[in-house]
Design a protein around this motif. Structure first.
Motif, mmCIF file in Angstrom:
data_model
loop_
_atom_site.group_PDB
_atom_site.id
_atom_site.type_symbol
_atom_site.label_atom_id
_atom_site.label_comp_id
_atom_site.label_asym_id
_atom_site.label_seq_id
_atom_site.Cartn_x
_atom_site.Cartn_y
_atom_site.Cartn_z
ATOM 1 N N ALA A 171 46.517 67.580 44.120
ATOM 2 C CA ALA A 171 47.461 68.619 44.543
ATOM 3 C C ALA A 171 46.764 69.682 45.394
ATOM 4 O O ALA A 171 47.283 70.105 46.433
ATOM 5 C CB ALA A 171 48.103 69.264 43.320
ATOM 6 N N PHE A 201 54.671 62.977 44.757
ATOM 7 C CA PHE A 201 54.108 64.186 44.149
ATOM 8 C C PHE A 201 53.721 65.197 45.242
ATOM 9 O O PHE A 201 53.987 66.395 45.132
ATOM 10 C CB PHE A 201 52.897 63.793 43.285
ATOM 11 C CG PHE A 201 52.190 64.950 42.643
ATOM 12 C CD1 PHE A 201 52.878 65.881 41.888
ATOM 13 C CD2 PHE A 201 50.815 65.102 42.801
ATOM 14 C CE1 PHE A 201 52.214 66.962 41.298
ATOM 15 C CE2 PHE A 201 50.148 66.174 42.215
ATOM 16 C CZ PHE A 201 50.849 67.103 41.471
ATOM 17 N N ILE A 257 50.114 58.739 39.064
ATOM 18 C CA ILE A 257 49.628 60.087 39.403
ATOM 19 C C ILE A 257 49.778 61.035 38.208
ATOM 20 O O ILE A 257 48.982 61.954 38.036
ATOM 21 C CB ILE A 257 50.344 60.643 40.677
ATOM 22 C CG1 ILE A 257 49.740 61.972 41.151
ATOM 23 C CG2 ILE A 257 51.839 60.815 40.466
ATOM 24 C CD1 ILE A 257 48.411 61.896 41.783
ATOM 25 N N SER A 258 50.767 60.772 37.360
ATOM 26 C CA SER A 258 50.979 61.671 36.210
ATOM 27 C C SER A 258 49.800 61.632 35.234
ATOM 28 O O SER A 258 49.656 62.523 34.412
ATOM 29 C CB SER A 258 52.280 61.330 35.485
ATOM 30 O OG SER A 258 52.196 60.042 34.913
ATOM 31 N N ASP A 290 46.586 63.839 37.752
ATOM 32 C CA ASP A 290 46.608 65.204 38.297
ATOM 33 C C ASP A 290 47.267 66.099 37.255
ATOM 34 O O ASP A 290 48.372 65.797 36.798
ATOM 35 C CB ASP A 290 47.405 65.258 39.610
ATOM 36 C CG ASP A 290 47.212 66.608 40.292
ATOM 37 O OD1 ASP A 290 46.578 66.642 41.362
ATOM 38 O OD2 ASP A 290 47.672 67.638 39.738
ATOM 39 N N GLU A 342 48.840 68.697 37.388
ATOM 40 C CA GLU A 342 50.148 69.288 37.718
ATOM 41 C C GLU A 342 51.268 68.257 37.804
ATOM 42 O O GLU A 342 52.432 68.622 37.961
ATOM 43 C CB GLU A 342 50.059 70.029 39.054
ATOM 44 C CG GLU A 342 49.203 71.279 38.977
ATOM 45 C CD GLU A 342 49.119 71.969 40.333
ATOM 46 O OE1 GLU A 342 50.116 72.558 40.758
ATOM 47 O OE2 GLU A 342 48.043 71.896 40.963
ATOM 48 N N ALA A 343 50.913 66.978 37.765
ATOM 49 C CA ALA A 343 51.948 65.934 37.860
ATOM 50 C C ALA A 343 52.458 65.615 36.451
ATOM 51 O O ALA A 343 51.843 64.843 35.717
ATOM 52 C CB ALA A 343 51.372 64.687 38.530
ATOM 53 N N PHE A 360 57.421 58.420 38.866
ATOM 54 C CA PHE A 360 56.372 58.398 39.882
ATOM 55 C C PHE A 360 56.023 56.966 40.289
ATOM 56 O O PHE A 360 56.181 56.586 41.429
ATOM 57 C CB PHE A 360 55.099 59.102 39.379
ATOM 58 C CG PHE A 360 55.181 60.593 39.392
ATOM 59 C CD1 PHE A 360 55.342 61.289 40.580
ATOM 60 C CD2 PHE A 360 55.077 61.311 38.213
ATOM 61 C CE1 PHE A 360 55.401 62.672 40.596
ATOM 62 C CE2 PHE A 360 55.136 62.696 38.224
ATOM 63 C CZ PHE A 360 55.302 63.384 39.407
#
Ligand code: NCD
Length: 500
Positions: A90, A116, A464-465, A468, A470-471, A487
């Motif tokens: 991010a 994302f 991605i979750s 990262d 923030e994901a 995602f």
């Protein structure tokens, strides 16, 4: 069209319009000349952020951008970036936006990374369009569009053919996007047959086959009636188990013998490239190998996509929104009447006693599910650790049958409505029974159409979750007992979600 994330965002009509427009700019691409009337301000900028290797996609994006007069910034190779210093994806995206990207073309090993990025940029107030140039094993939409353009130009039609897929059908993102295109074509024209050749380890996940007529096997002869064969390499970098890789490596090779004895004499052999061993070097110059011409379509196709995205970069993007399930009240009556009737029938008394004035009974949970649901309510439903108002009654014999169930009784507590859907997903027969302000309500929930975030973790380690902070994980839920990750779009059942 602002962002290009997945084929699923397009209608067939839109795709055909893109192909037509790409055909029109083909001469500019082939002769490397600027279409004068179409040039953009020379401050317009395309940033190419490729955290996985690329020759064709990166090169053709750069060429397409430059033909239109965009400035380009190129950051390629994860090692060259601060990702290696543990900077988050991010924050990398924010940096590239602040350096002036108008369009950000992203290749990442993380599935769902492009979507994302769209959301990070939108939240930060940057009007930057995003193109997904390949996100892990998930999608590669622009490759599928250029494949269709190439196929159309060579075959002269986009339906009425038999198409073979061979290679790594499990991890190849190009195949996954191709299948979405083929699904749209099949829905419109109907007459498309698909033959899918792979080892058991690399076969298509079953949900990818929906809406398609596919015959599967692990032998090359299955391709004998194909007009077109799409070959892919084994995606070695995605294998977690080296022994599994060993088993599939080198299994299928299209060589002179296969070309002469198995495939149709005028077969069209496509490949997104890079090739490893799956098309033997001895047939590189055979006119049936269309891969070399196929890649030429990347530039005009990406020219059109860049133009469209640049013009729409200030539009509102499509972003994920949590959607609660709609509760359906199936009984509503004064609480006193309900309690009286229960007492007369000697039914449910022990559940209702603690919540006589205020509270909730979560009924018809599968046996053994009580603990899991209780944990969920503690984590996400504001229930204090020690308030002790949950009773999990395992193995209660129902009056009408011998089926056993769990029941949760919440004294003076109501779960937030956002928990109705995940609980009903895990326990399809659940009813929520509320006593509040003198009223009794029995509620059932339809799960399909709802989406949740932050409740279940995605089991896919490349999502991605999981990569990262923030994901936040997200899922679309379905009454049929599966959830689709918002995602990486993989499908999971209850068990898979809970095993995380
Ligand atoms: C493909 C990719 O990166 O997914 N290549 C490409 O973009 N042309 C195919 C592959 O790597 O096998």
């Amino acid at each position: 069209m602002r962002d290009i994330i997945s084929i699923s965002q397009f209608t067939l009509e839109e795709i055909l319009e893109i192909l037509e427009a790409a055909q029109k700019v083909m001469p500019y691409a082939e002769n490397q000349i600027h279409p004068k009337d179409l040039e953009f301000s020379n401050l317009a900028k395309v940033t190419l952020f490729f955290a996985e290797p690329s020759t064709r996609t990166l090169g053709s994006y750069k060429e397409a951008a430059e033909i239109y007069g965009f400035r380009t910034q190129e950051i390629s190779g994860q090692e060259a970036t601060s990702l290696m210093k543990k900077e988050s994806f991010a924050d990398t995206i924010r940096t590239l936006a602040s350096q002036g990207a108008n369009i950000l073309v992203i290749r990442s090993k993380y599935e769902g990374a492009a979507q994302f990025a769209v959301e990070i940029l939108y939240q930060g107030g940057w009007a930057v369009s995003v193109h997904n140039a390949g996100d892990g094993a998930h999608q590669h939409p622009t490759q599928a569009l250029l494949n269709l353009l190439a196929l159309k130009s060579r075959l002269g039609r986009i339906s009425g053919f038999t198409l073979g897929l061979i290679g790594d059908l499990k991890y190849s993102r190009t195949i996954h996007s191709d299948l979405e295109v083929l699904r749209l074509l099949t829905r419109q024209y109907g007459n498309i047959k698909i033959r899918a050749v792979s080892t058991p380890e690399t076969k298509l996940d079953s949900y990818l086959k929906e809406g398609l007529e596919i015959e599967e096997g692990d032998f090359l002869e299955l391709l004998s009636d194909c007009d077109v064969v799409m070959v892919t390499r084994i995606q070695e970098e995605r294998f977690l188990d080296p022994q599994e890789l060993q088993r599939v490596r080198g299994r299928f090779v299209i060589n002179r013998e296969v070309l002469e004895n198995i495939l149709r004499p005028n077969v069209i052999i496509m490949h997104p490239l890079p090739r490893n061993y799956e098309i033997a070097p001895e047939i590189s110059s055979d006119p049936r190998i269309f891969a070399w011409e196929q890649m030429k379509f990347g530039v005009p196709l990406r020219m059109i996509l860049l133009r469209e995205s640049y013009c729409h970069r200030k539009d509102k993007p499509i972003i994920f929104e949590e959607k609660m399930a709609t509760p359906q009240i199936i009984i509503e009556e004064p609480a006193e009447e309900r309690l009286k009737r229960n007492k007369e029938k000697g039914k449910h008394e022990r559940y209702f006693r603690p919540i006589r004035d205020n509270g909730m009974i979560i009924d018809h949970l599968p046996l053994g599910m009580g603990d899991t649901i209780k944990r969920l309510i503690k984590q996400h439903g504001g229930l204090k650790k020690k308030n002790g108002c949950i009773h999990t009654l395992e193995g209660v014999k129902r009056l009408s049958s011998d089926a056993l169930k769990d029941v949760i009784v919440l004294e003076g507590h109501f779960i937030p409505e956002k928990l109705y859907a995940p609980i009903a997903f895990l326990a399809p027969k659940v009813t929520f029974n509320l006593i509040q302000d003198g009223q009794f309500k029995k509620i059932k929930v339809k799960v399909t159409g709802s989406s949740i975030s932050g409740i279940f973790k995605c089991p896919n380690s490349f999502c991605i979750s999981n990569n990262d902070p923030e994901a936040i994980s997200r899922f679309y839920l379905y009454d049929e007992g599966f959830a689709i990750c918002g995602f990486c779009h993989r499908r999971f059942n209850h068990k898979e979600l809970l095993s995380n």
